[in-house]
Design a protein around this motif. Sequence first.
Motif, PDB file in Angstrom:
ATOM      1  N   LEU A  41      -6.898 -10.998  -0.775  1.00  0.00           N
ATOM      2  CA  LEU A  41      -6.750 -12.037  -1.801  1.00  0.00           C
ATOM      3  C   LEU A  41      -7.826 -11.965  -2.884  1.00  0.00           C
ATOM      4  CD1 LEU A  41      -5.583 -15.240   0.123  1.00  0.00           C
ATOM      5  CD2 LEU A  41      -4.247 -13.733  -1.332  1.00  0.00           C
ATOM      6  N   LYS A  42      -9.050 -11.527  -2.492  1.00  0.00           N
ATOM      7  CA  LYS A  42     -10.130 -11.431  -3.483  1.00  0.00           C
ATOM      8  C   LYS A  42     -10.206 -10.035  -4.092  1.00  0.00           C
ATOM      9  CE  LYS A  42     -13.099 -15.054  -1.627  1.00  0.00           C
ATOM     10  NZ  LYS A  42     -14.465 -15.419  -1.192  1.00  0.00           N
ATOM     11  N   ASN A  43      -9.212  -9.205  -3.791  1.00  0.00           N
ATOM     12  CA  ASN A  43      -9.240  -7.815  -4.239  1.00  0.00           C
ATOM     13  C   ASN A  43      -8.415  -7.649  -5.511  1.00  0.00           C
ATOM     14  OD1 ASN A  43      -8.594  -4.942  -4.411  1.00  0.00           O
ATOM     15  ND2 ASN A  43      -9.542  -4.803  -2.397  1.00  0.00           N
ATOM     16  N   LYS A  44      -9.070  -7.273  -6.598  1.00  0.00           N
ATOM     17  CA  LYS A  44      -8.402  -7.157  -7.907  1.00  0.00           C
ATOM     18  C   LYS A  44      -7.313  -6.084  -7.891  1.00  0.00           C
ATOM     19  CE  LYS A  44     -10.557  -5.433 -11.517  1.00  0.00           C
ATOM     20  NZ  LYS A  44     -11.553  -5.270 -12.610  1.00  0.00           N
ATOM     21  N   ASP A  45      -7.578  -4.935  -7.245  1.00  0.00           N
ATOM     22  CA  ASP A  45      -6.603  -3.837  -7.186  1.00  0.00           C
ATOM     23  C   ASP A  45      -5.311  -4.274  -6.494  1.00  0.00           C
ATOM     24  OD1 ASP A  45      -8.356  -2.163  -8.451  1.00  0.00           O
ATOM     25  OD2 ASP A  45      -9.171  -1.324  -6.604  1.00  0.00           O
ATOM     26  N   VAL A  46      -5.456  -5.050  -5.406  1.00  0.00           N
ATOM     27  CA  VAL A  46      -4.282  -5.536  -4.666  1.00  0.00           C
ATOM     28  C   VAL A  46      -3.455  -6.476  -5.538  1.00  0.00           C
ATOM     29  CG1 VAL A  46      -3.527  -6.954  -2.716  1.00  0.00           C
ATOM     30  CG2 VAL A  46      -5.300  -5.234  -2.375  1.00  0.00           C
ATOM     31  N   LYS A  47      -4.138  -7.370  -6.266  1.00  0.00           N
ATOM     32  CA  LYS A  47      -3.430  -8.320  -7.144  1.00  0.00           C
ATOM     33  C   LYS A  47      -2.662  -7.596  -8.250  1.00  0.00           C
ATOM     34  CE  LYS A  47      -6.663 -12.156  -6.483  1.00  0.00           C
ATOM     35  NZ  LYS A  47      -7.738 -12.972  -7.106  1.00  0.00           N
ATOM     36  N   ILE A  48      -3.307  -6.593  -8.855  1.00  0.00           N
ATOM     37  CA  ILE A  48      -2.651  -5.818  -9.928  1.00  0.00           C
ATOM     38  C   ILE A  48      -1.448  -5.059  -9.381  1.00  0.00           C
ATOM     39  CG2 ILE A  48      -2.951  -3.855 -11.511  1.00  0.00           C
ATOM     40  CD1 ILE A  48      -5.914  -4.792 -11.808  1.00  0.00           C
ATOM     41  N   SER A  49      -1.620  -4.422  -8.218  1.00  0.00           N
ATOM     42  CA  SER A  49      -0.533  -3.652  -7.593  1.00  0.00           C
ATOM     43  C   SER A  49       0.632  -4.549  -7.212  1.00  0.00           C
ATOM     44  CB  SER A  49      -1.051  -2.922  -6.349  1.00  0.00           C
ATOM     45  OG  SER A  49      -2.057  -2.008  -6.694  1.00  0.00           O
ATOM     46  N   LEU A  50       0.316  -5.746  -6.713  1.00  0.00           N
ATOM     47  CA  LEU A  50       1.367  -6.696  -6.340  1.00  0.00           C
ATOM     48  C   LEU A  50       2.151  -7.138  -7.565  1.00  0.00           C
ATOM     49  CD1 LEU A  50       2.676  -8.405  -4.111  1.00  0.00           C
ATOM     50  CD2 LEU A  50       0.926 -10.152  -4.506  1.00  0.00           C
ATOM     51  N   ARG A  51       1.432  -7.402  -8.670  1.00  0.00           N
ATOM     52  CA  ARG A  51       2.087  -7.812  -9.921  1.00  0.00           C
ATOM     53  C   ARG A  51       3.013  -6.706 -10.435  1.00  0.00           C
ATOM     54  NH1 ARG A  51      -2.286  -8.687 -12.916  1.00  0.00           N
ATOM     55  NH2 ARG A  51      -2.857 -10.499 -11.708  1.00  0.00           N
ATOM     56  N   LYS A  52       2.524  -5.467 -10.396  1.00  0.00           N
ATOM     57  CA  LYS A  52       3.326  -4.329 -10.859  1.00  0.00           C
ATOM     58  C   LYS A  52       4.569  -4.136  -9.990  1.00  0.00           C
ATOM     59  CE  LYS A  52      -0.251  -1.482 -13.051  1.00  0.00           C
ATOM     60  NZ  LYS A  52      -1.031  -0.228 -12.927  1.00  0.00           N
ATOM     61  N   MET A 112      -3.693 -13.364  11.480  1.00  0.00           N
ATOM     62  CA  MET A 112      -3.143 -14.050  10.305  1.00  0.00           C
ATOM     63  C   MET A 112      -4.143 -14.018   9.143  1.00  0.00           C
ATOM     64  SD  MET A 112      -2.150 -18.085   9.766  1.00  0.00           S
ATOM     65  CE  MET A 112      -3.859 -18.589   9.891  1.00  0.00           C
ATOM     66  N   LEU A 113      -5.439 -14.184   9.448  1.00  0.00           N
ATOM     67  CA  LEU A 113      -6.464 -14.282   8.404  1.00  0.00           C
ATOM     68  C   LEU A 113      -6.783 -12.940   7.746  1.00  0.00           C
ATOM     69  CD1 LEU A 113      -9.091 -16.716  10.017  1.00  0.00           C
ATOM     70  CD2 LEU A 113      -7.403 -17.244   8.256  1.00  0.00           C
ATOM     71  N   ASN A 114      -6.727 -11.852   8.521  1.00  0.00           N
ATOM     72  CA  ASN A 114      -7.178 -10.552   8.001  1.00  0.00           C
ATOM     73  C   ASN A 114      -6.534 -10.129   6.682  1.00  0.00           C
ATOM     74  OD1 ASN A 114      -9.226  -9.959   9.789  1.00  0.00           O
ATOM     75  ND2 ASN A 114      -7.940  -8.810  11.192  1.00  0.00           N
ATOM     76  N   PRO A 115      -5.178 -10.159   6.556  1.00  0.00           N
ATOM     77  CA  PRO A 115      -4.601  -9.729   5.272  1.00  0.00           C
ATOM     78  C   PRO A 115      -5.028 -10.615   4.108  1.00  0.00           C
ATOM     79  CG  PRO A 115      -2.891 -10.618   6.716  1.00  0.00           C
ATOM     80  CD  PRO A 115      -4.127 -10.466   7.539  1.00  0.00           C
ATOM     81  N   ILE A 143       0.836  -1.210   0.000  1.00  0.00           N
ATOM     82  CA  ILE A 143       0.000   0.000   0.000  1.00  0.00           C
ATOM     83  C   ILE A 143       0.869   1.258   0.000  1.00  0.00           C
ATOM     84  CG2 ILE A 143      -1.667   1.338   1.391  1.00  0.00           C
ATOM     85  CD1 ILE A 143      -2.830  -1.469   2.244  1.00  0.00           C
ATOM     86  N   LEU A 144       1.997   1.202   0.707  1.00  0.00           N
ATOM     87  CA  LEU A 144       2.901   2.354   0.792  1.00  0.00           C
ATOM     88  C   LEU A 144       3.515   2.686  -0.562  1.00  0.00           C
ATOM     89  CD1 LEU A 144       4.242   4.315   2.887  1.00  0.00           C
ATOM     90  CD2 LEU A 144       6.111   2.663   3.027  1.00  0.00           C
ATOM     91  N   PHE A 145       3.897   1.643  -1.331  1.00  0.00           N
ATOM     92  CA  PHE A 145       4.629   1.872  -2.587  1.00  0.00           C
ATOM     93  C   PHE A 145       3.756   1.812  -3.842  1.00  0.00           C
ATOM     94  CE2 PHE A 145       8.089   0.654   0.293  1.00  0.00           C
ATOM     95  CZ  PHE A 145       8.996   1.669   0.021  1.00  0.00           C
ATOM     96  N   SER A 146       2.469   1.549  -3.700  1.00  0.00           N
ATOM     97  CA  SER A 146       1.574   1.502  -4.869  1.00  0.00           C
ATOM     98  C   SER A 146       0.656   2.717  -4.845  1.00  0.00           C
ATOM     99  CB  SER A 146       0.750   0.211  -4.859  1.00  0.00           C
ATOM    100  OG  SER A 146       1.588  -0.915  -4.861  1.00  0.00           O
ATOM    101  N   SER A 147       0.910   3.661  -5.747  1.00  0.00           N
ATOM    102  CA  SER A 147       0.151   4.915  -5.746  1.00  0.00           C
ATOM    103  C   SER A 147      -1.340   4.693  -6.004  1.00  0.00           C
ATOM    104  CB  SER A 147       0.718   5.879  -6.797  1.00  0.00           C
ATOM    105  OG  SER A 147       0.703   5.262  -8.073  1.00  0.00           O
ATOM    106  N   GLN A 148      -1.699   3.630  -6.764  1.00  0.00           N
ATOM    107  CA  GLN A 148      -3.116   3.378  -7.040  1.00  0.00           C
ATOM    108  C   GLN A 148      -3.870   2.891  -5.796  1.00  0.00           C
ATOM    109  OE1 GLN A 148      -0.500   1.787  -8.356  1.00  0.00           O
ATOM    110  NE2 GLN A 148      -1.023  -0.264  -9.077  1.00  0.00           N
TER     111      GLN A 148
END
Length: 318
Positions: free
Chosen positions: A292-303, A284-287, A49-54
């Motif tokens: 995991l079901k969040n599309k924005d998080v997956k895209i940001s992680l890939r980038k 442990m479960l919260n993140p 979240i810190l390093f992904s501007s989106q």
Amino acid sequence: MEEVNQTTVTEFILDGLTDNPELQLPLFLIFLGVYLVTVVGNLGMIILILFSSQLHTPMYYLLSSLSVIDCCQSTVITPKMLVNFVTERNFISYPECMAQFYFFGAFAVAECHMLAVMAYDRYVAISKPLLYNVTMSYQVCLWMIAGVYGMGFISTTVLAFFMIRLVFCKSNLIRHYFCDFFPLLELSCSSTFINEVIVLFLSSFNILIPVMTILSSYIFIIVSILNIQSSGGRRKAFSTCSSHILAVAIFFGSLAFMYLQPSSVNSLEQSKLSSVFYTIIVPMLNPMIYSLKNKDVKISLRKLIQKLSLHSTKNDFH
């Protein structure tokens, strides 16, 4: 009349999760793995979240704050718990015990209110999307986060103030794997009536108010989802909401079981099992549940991974 030993306790022994020697090593490995997943998962969310501007939006600021709380809460409890599995007696000094009690309480209360704020954020985003940028502005978001931490530390400061006034002289064996409220009261020679009244009041406020906020938010969210024309959109929204509600139910259910009934009702084994859920499992479960079901998080992680691998390749080339 039996004479009470008035020697004040200066250190405690934590009883641990179990005294069965055959379970010590397997449980140590399981909880070590859970702790590592918790730390990596929550720190990973914070860094992403810190390093992904989106992801620089109120929703993800709240999610990163939840990750900070979960990481801190798990670190306050789990490392000391792991010591129990590899040592015969797990000693903890009186100041360390009070510090563990204080910070655990502060982060647990903060998590209650953070989950409520996150549910409200989703309600505004889904039910009133046109007003979202005004209702959940960055200033409002920061004030909410400050309020969440404020509630946590103010509530626990009151509890800790009355806790340190107690005299502990009956025994130094805490029948738990951390310095929790009711196991500590069992060791007190002083009257604990005021402590029990205060914890019942604060627990009711810090559990019931967030639960009511979450329930009302999700009722409005479900009503809004039912108005979605697309069946695929409805299914996706319900899938996300159900996982969020499950995490909230586990956390608040185990917390309410522990703190919203008199200490005499709780059995030792039930208390320990209940505590495992809100101190170790939920952080442990919260993140996973919220990302995991969040599309924005997956895209940001890939980038971010692509950026890091590209940077590494350039360094190798030079």
